[in-house]
Design an enzyme around this catalytic site. Structure first.
Site, PDB file in Angstrom:
ATOM      1  N   GLU A  51      -0.078  -9.233  -0.665  1.00 39.62           N
ATOM      2  CA  GLU A  51      -1.436  -9.667  -0.295  1.00 39.62           C
ATOM      3  C   GLU A  51      -2.219  -9.540  -1.719  1.00 39.62           C
ATOM      4  O   GLU A  51      -3.117 -10.540  -1.655  1.00 39.62           O
ATOM      5  CB  GLU A  51      -2.014  -8.630   0.767  1.00 39.62           C
ATOM      6  CG  GLU A  51      -1.436  -9.004   2.029  1.00 39.62           C
ATOM      7  CD  GLU A  51      -1.730  -7.715   3.085  1.00 39.62           C
ATOM      8  OE1 GLU A  51      -1.464  -6.618   2.879  1.00 39.62           O
ATOM      9  OE2 GLU A  51      -2.140  -8.056   4.154  1.00 39.62           O
TER      10      GLU A  51
ATOM     11  N   GLY B  67       1.044  -4.974   0.880  1.00 41.53           N
ATOM     12  CA  GLY B  67      -0.220  -5.032  -0.057  1.00 41.53           C
ATOM     13  C   GLY B  67       0.014  -5.735  -1.247  1.00 41.53           C
ATOM     14  O   GLY B  67      -0.794  -6.348  -1.841  1.00 41.53           O
TER      15      GLY B  67
ATOM     16  N   ALA C 117       0.788  -1.118   0.011  1.00 38.41           N
ATOM     17  CA  ALA C 117       0.150   0.135   0.196  1.00 38.41           C
ATOM     18  C   ALA C 117       0.769   1.101   0.050  1.00 38.41           C
ATOM     19  O   ALA C 117       2.223   1.099   0.304  1.00 38.41           O
ATOM     20  CB  ALA C 117      -0.809  -0.025   1.264  1.00 38.41           C
TER      21      ALA C 117
ATOM     22  N   GLU D 150       4.852  -5.194   7.530  1.00 40.01           N
ATOM     23  CA  GLU D 150       3.995  -4.262   7.931  1.00 40.01           C
ATOM     24  C   GLU D 150       4.414  -3.870   9.311  1.00 40.01           C
ATOM     25  O   GLU D 150       4.232  -2.620   9.890  1.00 40.01           O
ATOM     26  CB  GLU D 150       2.764  -4.269   7.947  1.00 40.01           C
ATOM     27  CG  GLU D 150       1.919  -4.194   6.629  1.00 40.01           C
ATOM     28  CD  GLU D 150       2.297  -5.374   5.730  1.00 40.01           C
ATOM     29  OE1 GLU D 150       2.783  -6.436   5.993  1.00 40.01           O
ATOM     30  OE2 GLU D 150       1.110  -5.472   4.861  1.00 40.01           O
TER      31      GLU D 150
HETATM   32  N1  CAA Z   1       4.654   3.471  -0.813  1.00 38.57           N
HETATM   33  C1  CAA Z   1       5.013   4.694  -1.217  1.00 38.57           C
HETATM   34  N2  CAA Z   1       6.066   4.667  -1.729  1.00 38.57           N
HETATM   35  C2  CAA Z   1       6.974   3.688  -2.012  1.00 38.57           C
HETATM   36  C3  CAA Z   1       6.639   2.512  -1.427  1.00 38.57           C
HETATM   37  C4  CAA Z   1       5.559   2.180  -0.847  1.00 38.57           C
HETATM   38  N3  CAA Z   1       4.922   1.069  -0.152  1.00 38.57           N
HETATM   39  N4  CAA Z   1       7.792   1.662  -1.775  1.00 38.57           N
HETATM   40  C5  CAA Z   1       8.410   2.223  -2.328  1.00 38.57           C
HETATM   41  N5  CAA Z   1       8.146   3.405  -2.466  1.00 38.57           N
HETATM   42  C6  CAA Z   1       8.826   4.706  -3.114  1.00 38.57           C
HETATM   43  C7  CAA Z   1       9.849   5.310  -2.367  1.00 38.57           C
HETATM   44  O1  CAA Z   1       9.355   6.077  -1.470  1.00 38.57           O
HETATM   45  C8  CAA Z   1      10.741   5.854  -3.379  1.00 38.57           C
HETATM   46  O2  CAA Z   1      10.256   7.172  -3.703  1.00 38.57           O
HETATM   47  P1  CAA Z   1      11.254   8.451  -3.908  1.00 38.57           P
HETATM   48  O3  CAA Z   1      12.090   8.014  -5.095  1.00 38.57           O
HETATM   49  O4  CAA Z   1      10.106   9.624  -4.228  1.00 38.57           O
HETATM   50  O5  CAA Z   1      12.068   8.628  -2.740  1.00 38.57           O
HETATM   51  C9  CAA Z   1      10.702   4.919  -4.572  1.00 38.57           C
HETATM   52  O6  CAA Z   1       9.398   4.030  -4.316  1.00 38.57           O
HETATM   53  C10 CAA Z   1      11.770   4.007  -4.553  1.00 38.57           C
HETATM   54  O7  CAA Z   1      11.958   3.191  -3.664  1.00 38.57           O
HETATM   55  P2  CAA Z   1      13.479   2.928  -2.773  1.00 38.57           P
HETATM   56  O8  CAA Z   1      14.261   4.092  -3.007  1.00 38.57           O
HETATM   57  O9  CAA Z   1      12.978   2.624  -1.299  1.00 38.57           O
HETATM   58  O10 CAA Z   1      14.027   1.857  -3.438  1.00 38.57           O
HETATM   59  P3  CAA Z   1      14.933   0.661  -2.910  1.00 38.57           P
HETATM   60  O11 CAA Z   1      15.238  -0.096  -4.126  1.00 38.57           O
HETATM   61  O12 CAA Z   1      15.861   1.161  -1.848  1.00 38.57           O
HETATM   62  O13 CAA Z   1      13.985  -0.453  -1.963  1.00 38.57           O
HETATM   63  C11 CAA Z   1      11.835  -1.570  -1.497  1.00 38.57           C
HETATM   64  C12 CAA Z   1      13.006  -0.885  -2.676  1.00 38.57           C
HETATM   65  C13 CAA Z   1      12.712  -2.456  -0.631  1.00 38.57           C
HETATM   66  C14 CAA Z   1      10.601  -1.926  -2.157  1.00 38.57           C
HETATM   67  C15 CAA Z   1      11.618  -0.299  -0.379  1.00 38.57           C
HETATM   68  O14 CAA Z   1      11.112   0.782  -1.020  1.00 38.57           O
HETATM   69  C16 CAA Z   1      10.481  -0.780   0.419  1.00 38.57           C
HETATM   70  O15 CAA Z   1      10.776  -1.029   1.488  1.00 38.57           O
HETATM   71  N6  CAA Z   1       9.102  -0.179   0.329  1.00 38.57           N
HETATM   72  C17 CAA Z   1       8.329  -0.256   1.391  1.00 38.57           C
HETATM   73  C18 CAA Z   1       7.831  -1.791   1.477  1.00 38.57           C
HETATM   74  C19 CAA Z   1       6.753  -1.736   2.696  1.00 38.57           C
HETATM   75  O16 CAA Z   1       6.826  -1.406   3.730  1.00 38.57           O
HETATM   76  N7  CAA Z   1       5.516  -2.176   2.089  1.00 38.57           N
HETATM   77  C20 CAA Z   1       4.434  -2.346   3.104  1.00 38.57           C
HETATM   78  C21 CAA Z   1       3.241  -1.350   2.898  1.00 38.57           C
HETATM   79  S1  CAA Z   1       2.063  -1.148   4.125  1.00 38.57           S
HETATM   80  C22 CAA Z   1       0.936  -2.100   3.641  1.00 38.57           C
HETATM   81  O17 CAA Z   1       1.102  -2.829   2.449  1.00 38.57           O
HETATM   82  C23 CAA Z   1      -0.443  -2.014   4.281  1.00 38.57           C
HETATM   83  C24 CAA Z   1      -1.158  -3.276   3.770  1.00 38.57           C
HETATM   84  O18 CAA Z   1      -1.251  -4.480   4.445  1.00 38.57           O
HETATM   85  C25 CAA Z   1      -2.356  -3.225   2.914  1.00 38.57           C
END
Ligand code: CAA
Length: 312
Positions: free
Chosen positions: A166, A163, A120, A186
């Site tokens: 999921e 998500g 998400a 999460e």
């Molecule tokens: N939401 C919003 N933006 C996101 C995102 C997310 N889930 N995942 C990545 N992005 C964005 C980053 O903020 C970044 O944006 P900017 O360039 O504007 O800073 C861009 O995508 C690239 O990401 P990274 O620079 O972080 O890339 P990376 O290669 O270093 O890492 C990654 C990749 C491991 C996927 C890392 O981005 C990450 O950990 N993302 C979040 C994963 C996460 O925690 N997901 C769970 C979300 S909560 C959820 O899903 C609730 C539910 O149950 C429904």
């Protein structure tokens, strides 16, 4: 206005493949121009039934992948994170395809190589309260995806986190690239999986593994995900879209009522006690004997000819 506002976040296409890609998908090998499939080698339904595409030196004729739609989440700049607008467009696309009798199987993927979907949208979620989440009806949209009767195949390249994982688990099957990464991180954000993760991961892998993965937020390699029952097919990265499309085409060529009934019965295996599940299976089995396709399928077998399915 953000740079992406106004731009569609979800694309629906009716894909085409070359014979080489089809054969490559069957063997799990990457075809020479496979990288183009899912990105460029796509045609709208109105487009010519076949066209030439440059790849591997020679131009190769494309043919439509019968009965199959490809749905692509297109938020490359945010790792295909699923914000509210993306979810609305995804559900709208899937509902439309579910009502289209010519669409017999759907492949869902994410644009680019880095992510299926990284969860998400955290930026959007960070502003939310319990009340605002409930008011937007977001989880009803997730439930609607689970109710889609047309078989859904997730084609996962790169990250499928939160998500995104999921969403893949809500699909009926997962075709994973060898570099795919699954996870429910999460808890690291101070929350927990909220779109079915605690239930579907536990049903797929069992309590012991689900506890370890969800409580630590550890990511899982594609190999580990396959070993624990999350993945139907594990293929080289370059073959993932072609493999998912080939699997979808095989399913799309099956009698649709039998396929939908089987999907529903398999889903019930995770939801019902054994006795009730067996009773539901038997009821669906009887119901299929009231269809033209049952008569046609068995007659065609006895007459040693291909069946002509009517979906009735
Ligand atoms: N939401 C919003 N933006 C996101 C995102 C997310 N889930 N995942 C990545 N992005 C964005 C980053 O903020 C970044 O944006 P900017 O360039 O504007 O800073 C861009 O995508 C690239 O990401 P990274 O620079 O972080 O890339 P990376 O290669 O270093 O890492 C990654 C990749 C491991 C996927 C890392 O981005 C990450 O950990 N993302 C979040 C994963 C996460 O925690 N997901 C769970 C979300 S909560 C959820 O899903 C609730 C539910 O149950 C429904």
């Amino acid at each position: 206005m953000t740079p992406e506002s106004g731009r569609p976040r979800v694309r629906v296409e009716f894909p085409a493949m070359t014979a080489g890609q089809n054969a490559a998908a069957a063997t799990g090998e990457a075809a020479p121009n496979e990288a183009a499939v899912g990105e460029a080698v796509l045609q709208g339904r109105e487009a010519a039934p076949s066209r030439a595409v440059a790849g591997g030196g020679e131009a190769a004729a494309l043919r439509p992948v019968d009965g199959v739609a490809l749905v692509t989440i297109d938020r490359r700049e945010a790792m295909n994170a699923i914000d509210r607008a993306t979810m609305e467009q995804l559900v709208e696309a899937l509902e439309r395809l579910d009502g289209d009798p010519t669409c017999r199987c759907v492949v869902i993927t994410g644009i680019g190589d880095r992510a299926f979907a990284a969860g998400a949208d955290i930026r959007e979620m960070s502003e939310q309260t319990a009340a605002s989440i409930a008011a937007t009806g977001g989880f009803q949209r997730w439930d609607r995806i689970a109710q889609v009767a047309t078989p859904l195949i997730a084609a996962v390249k790169g990250y499928a986190l939160g998500g995104g994982c999921e969403l893949a688990m809500t699909c009926d099957m997962v075709v994973a690239a060898s570099d795919a990464v699954f996870g429910l991180p999460e808890v690291r954000l101070g929350v927990m999986p909220g779109a079915g993760g605690t239930q579907r991961l536990t049903r797929a892998m069992g309590k012991a593994k689900a506890m370890e993965l969800i409580l630590t937020g550890r990511n899982l390699s594609a190999v580990e995900a396959e070993a624990h029952g999350l993945v139907s097919l594990l293929v080289p990265r370059a073959a993932v879209i072609a493999s998912a499309l080939a699997l979808a085409e095989t399913i799309a060529a099956m009698p649709p009522l039998a396929v939908r009934a089987a999907v529903q019965a398999i889903d019930q295996a995770a939801e019902l006690p054994l006795g009730e599940g067996l009773a539901a299976e038997r009821k669906a089995f009887y119901a299929l004997f009231e269809t033209e396709d049952q008569k046609e399928g068995m007659r065609a077998f006895l007459e040693k000819r291909p069946a002509d399915w009517k979906g009735r």
